[in-house]
Write an enzyme that holds these catalytic residues in place. Sequence first.
Site, mmCIF file in Angstrom:
data_model
loop_
_atom_site.group_PDB
_atom_site.id
_atom_site.type_symbol
_atom_site.label_atom_id
_atom_site.label_comp_id
_atom_site.label_asym_id
_atom_site.label_seq_id
_atom_site.Cartn_x
_atom_site.Cartn_y
_atom_site.Cartn_z
ATOM 1 N N SER A 1 58.738 7.702 -12.980
ATOM 2 C CA SER A 1 58.308 8.020 -11.623
ATOM 3 C C SER A 1 58.727 9.438 -11.279
ATOM 4 O O SER A 1 59.741 9.927 -11.777
ATOM 5 C CB SER A 1 58.921 7.033 -10.630
ATOM 6 O OG SER A 1 60.031 7.612 -9.993
ATOM 7 N N LYS A 2 57.916 10.081 -10.448
ATOM 8 C CA LYS A 2 58.215 11.495 -10.186
ATOM 9 C C LYS A 2 59.484 11.656 -9.360
ATOM 10 O O LYS A 2 60.073 12.710 -9.341
ATOM 11 C CB LYS A 2 57.026 12.219 -9.573
ATOM 12 C CG LYS A 2 56.473 11.625 -8.320
ATOM 13 C CD LYS A 2 55.277 12.453 -7.878
ATOM 14 C CE LYS A 2 54.486 11.706 -6.837
ATOM 15 N NZ LYS A 2 53.069 11.915 -6.922
ATOM 16 N N ARG A 3 59.913 10.596 -8.712
ATOM 17 C CA ARG A 3 61.152 10.701 -7.949
ATOM 18 C C ARG A 3 62.374 10.630 -8.860
ATOM 19 O O ARG A 3 63.353 11.294 -8.636
ATOM 20 C CB ARG A 3 61.223 9.622 -6.871
ATOM 21 C CG ARG A 3 60.718 10.108 -5.519
ATOM 22 C CD ARG A 3 60.370 8.992 -4.585
ATOM 23 N NE ARG A 3 59.095 8.382 -4.940
ATOM 24 C CZ ARG A 3 58.955 7.179 -5.493
ATOM 25 N NH1 ARG A 3 59.997 6.439 -5.747
ATOM 26 N NH2 ARG A 3 57.767 6.707 -5.763
#
Length: 483
Positions: free
Chosen positions: A249-251
């Site tokens: 996930s980009k987070r």
Amino acid sequence: MATLPAPMSDSSAPISPRVRFAPSPTGYFHVGGARTALFNWLLARRLGGRFVLRIEDTDRERSDPAWTEGILSALTWLGVAWDEGPFFQSERRHLYDAAAARLFAEGRAYACDCSPETVKARTDQRAVPGYDGFCRGRALPFERGRALRYRVPDEGTTVVHDLVRGDVEFQNATIEDFVLVKSNGDPLFVLAVVVDDLDMAITHVIRAEEHLPTTPKAVLLWDALADGHPLPAFAHVPVLVNERRQKLSKRRDRVAVEDYRALGYLPEAMVNYLALLGWSPADGREVLSRQEMIDEFRLEDVLRSPAFFDERRLLHFNGLYLRALSVDEFIERARPFLESDQVPWRPEHFDTAVFSALAPLVQERAGTLGEVPGLVEFLFAEPFEPDPDAFAKAIASDPEAGRILEAAIAILESVEFSPAALRRAIEEVAEQAGRKLGKAQAPIRVATMGRSTGLPLFESLEALGRERTLERLNAALGRIPGA
Ligand code: GLU
């Protein structure tokens, strides 16, 4: 059953394949997207097919031309070149409108004026999730302000023949009457995809696993719109996960191809590593040339299980590829990183000849091109400042450091500045101090190179020269408390 025969292996496809990569430009270009693009490209190259690039920008709020630019530039950087396109769904609206009108006219779809709230109020109490078919029999005209829903058959099954997952069956009763066109007139993803795949004569839909649940809807729509054109073969490629088996996930994770490019990963290393995410050649080799990947890539060999995107492994691949470059190529590839405005020295202090002389050693040690400036910073950054932590550890807190530096100064005043002579000199210093060579090098290294790790000391001192070496050793000595 709402399926038409589909080829069961990529190589048995009767015609040269037409594949497509269809990213939505709603954020940074994700490594998972790059892997999907690569698999499409490899198949097209092996079978002499065409690779179509289609930008799925129907979601007007989330799409941005800047993201599209990023995708195009990252694909170009990776050498995953498209043969046709980019086509923009935002420019193809008339095709989706026409398909919607046809589905409505033929009774395959119906207009619906239910608001999300009324649907929710009604369906909250139902056991079956999804839309309850309230407007199915109302024969509403299809006009602005009304959504268009597909009339999913109540009975039967829809089978997706997937080259990776085998046959996946869906009971039609579990598929809701899904929306094709929103009440504001915007077509939904599933409609646009089917219309485009048909129009672009796509033979293989190779895409992320997350799209598998919508595939039976696409199969139903294809059946309704394709006038007998064979359904493409589907291949849903496995999701990428991090070391905790969580979906990337980009987070949480570094996922943007652009970031890896900026850090100084080589595109060829990236491509090789991406190819192995869910696939490997029959004999398990890992380092593969582009041509080898093209020759050996088979959709049937793609695995179903999630693929671990391991940044450390990518770094390892990058190292292998960096070391395989000729020194000249390495210098050429490092150049943008040495000329960037992020370098820790003033541009006029950089000396190409000095760098080139040390380049083979830099090439041995750099994990990425982005690490190159840090490895040679000691040669060009003025004024020179050792890293405070390294200084504290290797000099300030070593009671012998002062004596070692003094001995080094004494001997380096007269010795020839060649790696061999410098080694002999520092071996002598080590002997006097009763230390192993490595331990005796530590304070000298931090005093002259500013860090405790990096390029080999003797070659580095040669590059630095006698004057600067002695200056730095003296400066370090002067900074030892109580020395
Ligand atoms: N636009 C979709 C995405 O970016 C891909 C759809 C498809 O490949 O069918 O995930």
